[in-house]
Design a protein around this motif. Structure first.
Motif, PDB file in Angstrom:
ATOM      1  N   GLU A  39      60.037   6.509  22.517  1.00 59.69           N
ATOM      2  CA  GLU A  39      60.207   7.290  23.742  1.00 59.69           C
ATOM      3  C   GLU A  39      59.960   8.772  23.487  1.00 59.69           C
ATOM      4  OE1 GLU A  39      64.140   6.232  24.859  1.00 59.69           O
ATOM      5  OE2 GLU A  39      63.551   4.374  25.870  1.00 59.69           O
ATOM      6  N   VAL A  62      53.512   0.648  23.551  1.00 55.98           N
ATOM      7  CA  VAL A  62      53.647   0.899  24.982  1.00 55.98           C
ATOM      8  C   VAL A  62      52.443   0.346  25.733  1.00 55.98           C
ATOM      9  CG1 VAL A  62      53.877   2.694  26.741  1.00 55.98           C
ATOM     10  CG2 VAL A  62      55.004   2.980  24.534  1.00 55.98           C
ATOM     11  N   ARG A  90      56.222   9.317  23.217  1.00 54.74           N
ATOM     12  CA  ARG A  90      55.576   9.319  24.531  1.00 54.74           C
ATOM     13  C   ARG A  90      55.830  10.622  25.273  1.00 54.74           C
ATOM     14  NH1 ARG A  90      52.874   6.093  27.660  1.00 54.74           N
ATOM     15  NH2 ARG A  90      53.090   6.118  29.919  1.00 54.74           N
ATOM     16  N   GLU A 147      52.511   5.090  20.304  1.00 54.31           N
ATOM     17  CA  GLU A 147      52.421   4.653  21.700  1.00 54.31           C
ATOM     18  C   GLU A 147      51.428   3.509  21.843  1.00 54.31           C
ATOM     19  OE1 GLU A 147      51.284   6.257  26.153  1.00 54.31           O
ATOM     20  OE2 GLU A 147      51.446   7.681  24.513  1.00 54.31           O
ATOM     21  N   THR A 182      63.232   2.371  19.182  1.00 56.02           N
ATOM     22  CA  THR A 182      62.853   2.633  20.570  1.00 56.02           C
ATOM     23  C   THR A 182      62.960   4.112  20.920  1.00 56.02           C
ATOM     24  OG1 THR A 182      63.576   0.419  21.217  1.00 56.02           O
ATOM     25  CG2 THR A 182      63.351   2.049  22.968  1.00 56.02           C
ATOM     26  N   LYS A 183      63.991   4.775  20.422  1.00 55.70           N
ATOM     27  CA  LYS A 183      64.171   6.201  20.729  1.00 55.70           C
ATOM     28  C   LYS A 183      62.999   7.030  20.207  1.00 55.70           C
ATOM     29  CE  LYS A 183      69.227   6.254  20.994  1.00 55.70           C
ATOM     30  NZ  LYS A 183      70.486   6.827  20.454  1.00 55.70           N
ATOM     31  N   ILE A 197      57.835  -0.132  27.350  1.00 49.09           N
ATOM     32  CA  ILE A 197      57.816  -0.424  25.914  1.00 49.09           C
ATOM     33  C   ILE A 197      57.721  -1.935  25.722  1.00 49.09           C
ATOM     34  CG2 ILE A 197      59.130  -0.299  23.771  1.00 49.09           C
ATOM     35  CD1 ILE A 197      60.293   2.311  24.703  1.00 49.09           C
TER      36      ILE A 197
END
Length: 310
Positions: free
Chosen positions: A39, A63, A42, A59, A35-36, A70
């Protein structure tokens, strides 16, 4: 306009372009991205633009372009084939009873329903998950499971022996029935988009309003693509196997029919998923004449854009 949508506006004008990009986006290895990192990708896109190919790919696969949220790993596009293939195969097996058929159908439609919801074109007003939507989604899954298991129930309950009826219930009916139920799943679970509307944009990417007509068009297009996907995946293996099992080789080795059927279904799904996702553009268009009067009164644009979802 989100970088995903800008990308599809410039690079997704033709079916071959969209198909090529979906092949990249559906790479299962993208599911391993933490997840990091998503992010971070993005954030890079927001500051550096869509020329960072790897970040954009992350992404697009992880996303929702409308909400920016997410997507849960199990409902991301790269997970669609690994998750749905075994469930899709389970719904066409010859079950001993209607209960087993119902459970397999329920798992399949619950999984595809979650994917439909997570990848929809939600607006700011519809991000929350109200009780009404929960009841509608649960009802849609149970209804699809009941109708999908009905042929198995008829076969076991009434001990159908007629060859023509067996052919109809086992070979002819499952494909069209699965296509209809998958389309129904999309129409109900993403029904909030038709009811509340989705955001539409002008040619510059500026949001001009929320349109129910655009929402209905987006949901209808997605329902058709989902019907094409699973209807084809269920129909083709049975049609091909019905032909090839007449050969002498398969008559002497009937035990290979099951594995062969599974391989064919997974292969067809693997091909049809990018086809169905590419069939209709991700960045949909709707003409001025189809937009609500209160929206078009503030602009002179003749064509508007919206995110169709998946």
């Amino acid at each position: 306009m989100d970088w995903n949508l800008q990308f599809w506006q410039s690079e997704g004008k033709t079916f071959p372009q969209r198909f090529y990009h979906w092949i990249d986006i559906l790479d299962p290895l993208l599911l391993l991205k933490p997840t990091k990192e998503i992010e971070r990708s993005r954030a890079l896109l927001l500051t550096s633009g869509p020329d960072i190919t790897e970040s954009l790919q992350n992404e697009e696969a992880s996303v929702n372009p409308v909400t920016g949220n997410i997507i849960p790993t199990i409902f991301r596009p790269p997970a669609f084939l690994p998750v749905t293939a075994p469930l899709a195969f389970s719904i066409i097996l010859s079950h001993k009873g209607a209960k087993q058929a119902f459970c397999c159908q329920a798992l399949f439609h619950a999984c595809t329903g979650g994917f439909n919801l997570a990848n929809g074109s939600l607006t700011e007003d519809t991000k929350e998950f109200p009780v009404k939507q929960m009841l509608l989604s649960t009802g849609a899954v149970l209804y699809c499971a009941f109708v999908g298991a009905l042929p198995h129930y008829i076969m076991t309950r009434y001990k159908v022996q007629n060859p023509s009826m067996q052919l109809f219930l086992k070979k002819i009916l499952p494909g069209p029935l699965t296509a209809i139920l998958c389309a129904f799943n999309v129409l109900v679970i993403r029904g909030r988009e038709s009811e509340n509307g989705i955001e539409i944009m002008d040619s510059k990417g500026s949001i001009v309003g929320v349109s129910q007509n655009a929402g209905e068009k987006a949901v209808r297009e997605t329902a058709l693509s989902r019907a094409l996907l699973f209807g084809t995946a269920v129909c083709i293996p049975d049609v091909v196997l019905d032909y090839v099992k007449r050969t002498n080789v398969l008559r002497r080795n009937l035990f290979v029919l099951g594995p062969l059927r599974a391989v064919m279904m997974i292969s067809i799904l693997g091909l049809m998923i990018p086809v169905s996702f590419s069939w209709i553009p991700q960045l949909g268009t709707i003409q001025r004449s189809l937009i609500e009067p209160q929206i078009i009164s503030s602009t002179e644009e003749t064509e508007f854009f919206y995110s169709r979802g998946i």
